[in-house]
Design a protein around this motif. Structure first.
Motif, PDB file in Angstrom:
ATOM      1  N   TRP A  33       0.822  -1.212   0.000  1.00 54.43           N
ATOM      2  CA  TRP A  33       0.000   0.000   0.000  1.00 54.43           C
ATOM      3  C   TRP A  33       0.857   1.265   0.000  1.00 54.43           C
ATOM      4  O   TRP A  33       0.623   2.183  -0.785  1.00 54.43           O
ATOM      5  N   ALA A  80       2.532   1.685  -3.306  1.00 56.53           N
ATOM      6  CA  ALA A  80       1.551   2.103  -4.309  1.00 56.53           C
ATOM      7  C   ALA A  80       1.277   3.600  -4.236  1.00 56.53           C
ATOM      8  O   ALA A  80       1.019   4.236  -5.256  1.00 56.53           O
ATOM      9  N   LEU A  81       1.360   4.169  -3.046  1.00 58.02           N
ATOM     10  CA  LEU A  81       1.088   5.605  -2.889  1.00 58.02           C
ATOM     11  C   LEU A  81       2.098   6.485  -3.612  1.00 58.02           C
ATOM     12  O   LEU A  81       1.836   7.660  -3.833  1.00 58.02           O
ATOM     13  N   THR A 119       0.118   6.538  -7.007  1.00 56.31           N
ATOM     14  CA  THR A 119      -1.343   6.588  -6.962  1.00 56.31           C
ATOM     15  C   THR A 119      -1.755   7.712  -6.028  1.00 56.31           C
ATOM     16  O   THR A 119      -1.116   7.916  -4.999  1.00 56.31           O
ATOM     17  N   SER A 176      -6.391   5.636  -3.959  1.00 56.43           N
ATOM     18  CA  SER A 176      -5.974   4.511  -3.118  1.00 56.43           C
ATOM     19  C   SER A 176      -7.045   4.178  -2.086  1.00 56.43           C
ATOM     20  O   SER A 176      -7.369   3.013  -1.879  1.00 56.43           O
ATOM     21  N   VAL A 224      -8.929   0.609  -1.714  1.00 56.17           N
ATOM     22  CA  VAL A 224      -8.875  -0.174  -0.476  1.00 56.17           C
ATOM     23  C   VAL A 224     -10.290  -0.565  -0.038  1.00 56.17           C
ATOM     24  O   VAL A 224     -10.478  -1.594   0.616  1.00 56.17           O
ATOM     25  N   THR A 229      -2.034  -1.629  -4.951  1.00 54.81           N
ATOM     26  CA  THR A 229      -3.049  -1.394  -3.926  1.00 54.81           C
ATOM     27  C   THR A 229      -4.009  -2.575  -3.845  1.00 54.81           C
ATOM     28  O   THR A 229      -4.322  -3.062  -2.753  1.00 54.81           O
ATOM     29  N   ASP A 246      -4.725  -5.192  -0.910  1.00 57.55           N
ATOM     30  CA  ASP A 246      -6.086  -5.489  -0.438  1.00 57.55           C
ATOM     31  C   ASP A 246      -6.282  -6.994  -0.290  1.00 57.55           C
ATOM     32  O   ASP A 246      -6.873  -7.463   0.687  1.00 57.55           O
TER      33      ASP A 246
END
Length: 143
Positions: A61, A64-65, A68, A73, A77, A133, A137
């Protein structure tokens, strides 16, 4: 977290975040219970779950930020409950009825709309953040 990963690498940010949290929680547990021990039979399962849910999910996560938006995001999620429902149906701990299937379809359509609106549906490097992301999840759902 979006700001933090702009200053620290994702792994470093998560390491600092969880080191501080672990120290605070261990101190609280020690003060409240007088011990921080865990039964030996539970150690492997707790370690595996921690690696999966907190290690894997949080690393994916926060990584990914970097590619994204925080809003995108957060919406992706929100697909985690769908994954939990699907996993529960596969392992036999819950059944999918018509209402759940409809809810899953609406949720997945929403994920497609969010990704398409933000990045388009081209399979290129711009989908790396959303893909990470969603993989995160999945790890959280398994956890």
């Amino acid at each position: 977290m979006k700001y933090v990963v702009g200053v620290l690498p994702p792994v470093g940010a998560q390491l600092v975040r969880y080191a501080v949290a672990a120290l605070v929680m261990l101190a609280y547990l020690w003060r409240r219970e007088g011990s921080v021990g865990l039964p030996r039979r539970d150690l492997i399962m707790v370690a595996c779950l921690g690696a999966l849910g907190y290690g894997g999910y949080q690393m994916l996560w926060s990584t990914a930020l970097q590619s994204t938006g925080a809003g995108e995001s957060a919406l992706l999620v929100a697909a985690t409950p769908v994954m939990v429902a699907l996993i529960a149906a596969v392992v036999g701990t819950d059944a999918l009825d018509r209402e759940k299937v409809l809810g899953i379809a609406v949720s997945l359509a929403g994920v497609v709309v969010v990704v398409a609106a933000g990045r388009g549906l081209e399979l290129d490097a711009d989908l790396v953040g959303p893909a990470l992301t969603l993989l995160g999840d999945l790890l959280w759902a398994v956890y």
